[in-house]
Each structure stands twice: as structure tokens, then as C-alpha cells.
Design a protein around this motif. Sequence first.
Motif, short mmCIF file in Angstrom:
data_model
loop_
_atom_site.label_atom_id
_atom_site.label_comp_id
_atom_site.label_asym_id
_atom_site.label_seq_id
_atom_site.Cartn_x
_atom_site.Cartn_y
_atom_site.Cartn_z
N MET A 120 0.84 -1.19 0.00
CA MET A 120 0.00 0.00 0.00
C MET A 120 0.88 1.25 0.00
SD MET A 120 -3.08 1.06 2.60
CE MET A 120 -2.02 1.24 4.02
N VAL A 121 0.36 2.30 -0.62
CA VAL A 121 1.01 3.61 -0.60
C VAL A 121 0.03 4.63 -0.06
CG1 VAL A 121 2.11 5.44 -1.97
CG2 VAL A 121 2.42 3.04 -2.62
N ASN A 122 0.48 5.37 0.95
CA ASN A 122 -0.27 6.48 1.50
C ASN A 122 0.56 7.72 1.21
OD1 ASN A 122 -0.73 8.57 3.68
ND2 ASN A 122 -2.42 7.15 4.13
N LEU A 123 -0.03 8.69 0.53
CA LEU A 123 0.68 9.91 0.19
C LEU A 123 -0.08 11.09 0.78
CD1 LEU A 123 3.15 11.01 -1.34
CD2 LEU A 123 1.69 11.22 -3.36
N ASN A 124 0.62 11.85 1.60
CA ASN A 124 0.03 13.03 2.24
C ASN A 124 -1.27 12.71 2.97
OD1 ASN A 124 2.16 14.72 1.40
ND2 ASN A 124 1.23 14.88 -0.63
N GLY A 125 -1.26 11.56 3.67
CA GLY A 125 -2.39 11.18 4.50
C GLY A 125 -3.53 10.48 3.80
N VAL A 126 -3.36 10.19 2.50
CA VAL A 126 -4.43 9.55 1.73
C VAL A 126 -3.92 8.22 1.17
CG1 VAL A 126 -6.01 9.79 -0.25
CG2 VAL A 126 -5.35 11.82 1.08
N ASP A 127 -4.68 7.13 1.40
CA ASP A 127 -4.35 5.85 0.79
C ASP A 127 -4.66 5.94 -0.69
OD1 ASP A 127 -3.66 4.86 3.29
OD2 ASP A 127 -5.62 3.91 3.62
N ILE A 128 -3.63 5.85 -1.55
CA ILE A 128 -3.85 6.06 -2.98
C ILE A 128 -3.57 4.83 -3.84
CG2 ILE A 128 -3.51 8.56 -2.89
CD1 ILE A 128 -0.65 8.02 -4.06
N VAL A 129 -2.84 3.85 -3.30
CA VAL A 129 -2.50 2.67 -4.08
C VAL A 129 -2.49 1.45 -3.17
CG1 VAL A 129 -0.67 1.51 -5.43
CG2 VAL A 129 -1.07 3.95 -5.75
N THR A 130 -3.11 0.38 -3.63
CA THR A 130 -2.94 -0.93 -3.00
C THR A 130 -2.58 -1.90 -4.12
OG1 THR A 130 -5.28 -1.48 -3.19
CG2 THR A 130 -4.56 -0.53 -1.10
N PHE A 131 -1.80 -2.90 -3.78
CA PHE A 131 -1.36 -3.85 -4.79
C PHE A 131 -1.07 -5.20 -4.15
CE2 PHE A 131 2.09 -1.07 -3.48
CZ PHE A 131 3.11 -1.94 -3.12
N PRO A 132 -1.21 -6.28 -4.95
CA PRO A 132 -0.90 -7.62 -4.45
C PRO A 132 0.61 -7.83 -4.43
CG PRO A 132 -1.51 -7.73 -6.75
CD PRO A 132 -1.68 -6.29 -6.33
N LEU A 133 1.04 -8.78 -3.64
CA LEU A 133 2.47 -9.12 -3.55
C LEU A 133 2.65 -10.63 -3.49
CD1 LEU A 133 3.75 -6.54 -0.91
CD2 LEU A 133 4.50 -6.71 -3.28
N GLY A 134 3.64 -11.13 -4.21
CA GLY A 134 4.07 -12.51 -4.07
C GLY A 134 3.02 -13.55 -4.41
N ASN A 135 2.14 -13.22 -5.37
CA ASN A 135 1.10 -14.19 -5.73
C ASN A 135 0.81 -14.08 -7.24
OD1 ASN A 135 -0.48 -11.85 -5.96
ND2 ASN A 135 -1.38 -12.12 -3.93
N LYS A 136 -0.21 -14.81 -7.70
CA LYS A 136 -0.56 -14.81 -9.12
C LYS A 136 -1.01 -13.43 -9.60
CE LYS A 136 -1.71 -19.67 -9.33
NZ LYS A 136 -2.71 -20.70 -9.56
N GLU A 137 -1.68 -12.68 -8.74
CA GLU A 137 -2.12 -11.34 -9.12
C GLU A 137 -0.92 -10.43 -9.37
OE1 GLU A 137 -3.44 -12.99 -6.42
OE2 GLU A 137 -5.46 -13.38 -7.17
N TRP A 138 0.11 -10.58 -8.52
CA TRP A 138 1.36 -9.82 -8.73
C TRP A 138 1.97 -10.21 -10.07
CZ3 TRP A 138 4.23 -5.80 -7.32
CH2 TRP A 138 5.55 -5.76 -7.76
N ASP A 139 2.08 -11.51 -10.32
CA ASP A 139 2.67 -11.99 -11.57
C ASP A 139 1.91 -11.43 -12.78
OD1 ASP A 139 4.49 -13.41 -10.03
OD2 ASP A 139 3.43 -15.32 -10.25
N ALA A 140 0.58 -11.34 -12.68
CA ALA A 140 -0.23 -10.79 -13.77
C ALA A 140 0.08 -9.31 -13.99
CB ALA A 140 -1.72 -10.99 -13.49
N LEU A 141 0.24 -8.55 -12.91
CA LEU A 141 0.60 -7.14 -13.04
C LEU A 141 1.93 -6.98 -13.77
CD1 LEU A 141 -0.23 -5.53 -9.56
CD2 LEU A 141 -1.30 -4.99 -11.75
N VAL A 142 2.92 -7.76 -13.35
CA VAL A 142 4.24 -7.69 -13.96
C VAL A 142 4.16 -8.07 -15.44
CG1 VAL A 142 6.61 -8.60 -13.94
CG2 VAL A 142 5.46 -8.06 -11.78
N SER A 143 3.42 -9.12 -15.75
CA SER A 143 3.34 -9.60 -17.13
C SER A 143 2.70 -8.58 -18.08
CB SER A 143 2.58 -10.93 -17.20
OG SER A 143 1.19 -10.71 -17.00
N GLN A 144 1.94 -7.63 -17.53
CA GLN A 144 1.29 -6.61 -18.35
C GLN A 144 2.04 -5.28 -18.30
OE1 GLN A 144 -2.75 -6.51 -16.88
NE2 GLN A 144 -2.94 -8.72 -17.10
#
Length: 180
Positions: A120-144
Motif C-alpha cells: 500500500m502507498v499512503n501519500l500526504n495522509g491519503v491511501d492512494i495505491v494498493t497492490f498484491p504481492l508474491g502471488n498470481k495477481e502480482w505476476d499478472a501485473l508484472v506480465s502486463q
Amino acid sequence: EDGAMVFYPPKERKKGESFNIVSRQDYTNFILSLEWRVAEGANSGIFWGVKEDPTYGQPYETGPEIQVLDNARHPDAKAGDTHQAGALYDMVAPSQDVTKPAGEWNTCVITVNYEEQQGMVNLNGVDIVTFPLGNKEWDALVSQSKFAGWSGFGKFHTGKIGLQDHGDVVAYRNIRIKKL
């Protein structure tokens, strides 16, 4: 300067020379909190999972990046949402632009938790990004992404944390890390 690490790129560089900085320690699950400030038109980034090995010449070859950018002036911000400040570079766009203008400090909190398979990324007090890690969803993100086919990209759950030299003036301060 005034308690911050400020990078002023050299006027001349040798071919292949860069001045990225990486942590001494390796980290797996952590919360990284820091403030960053960029000059007008500047670009930088924050990496994790960096593997220092002669096989990989630069931290971005292994370490995923949270983008640090002047969204108003740098061309990357116009290249797509996944290249804007706070993005998981080239993979997940921020939900909104909450960056402060160039020259002002932005507070960034990055959570990387392979145990829970989420980041997750919080910038200036706001959660702006969440992402999967170490799983098939992560692999799909990388592949694209532009990193598809890169042998070491995002493969190291344990690695160094790095701050990117992208040839622009950038400053970091109040850097803190908590292992989870």
C-alpha cells in the motif's frame, strides 16, 4: 541540507554511472515512512526488494518502484496514470493526485507485507495505491508491464530499499522504517 539528503546530479557523467542509494540491511515486511521533495520537472523513485548482484546493473532491474515525480511538469505524468507520483510504477495508478507542488515536501508511507500478500502507498495522509504481492495477481501485473520478461524484477521478497538517481534534484528526509 537542513536535515535532508539532497541529491544534485553531476553536470557530467561517465557512461553507465549512477548514484542510486540503497540500504545496508535487507527487508521483507516493513512500513517505510519518509518525506520527499522534487525540483520542478524532476523524477525519482523508491525501490524495495533490490538485489545487489553483478547480474543486475541497476536497482530498478529487481526492485519495484513507487514513483516520485513532479506531476505538473514531468512528461512521465502525461505518459499514463501508472507513471504518476505514488504509483507502483507502470503497474498500479494512484486513485487520485494528492501531491504537493514541486519544491514542497510530500509525506509518503509505503507498506510492503509479503505475509499478507499486500502492499500500500499512503501519500500526504491519503491511501492512494494498493497492490498484491508474491502471488498470481502480482505476476499478472508484472506480465502486463514493461517489466515482463525481466529475469529478476520483483522476484526478491527480501532485499534492499533504494532511492533512485534519475538525473534530477530530489531530497528525502525523516526516513523511518519499521519491520513487520
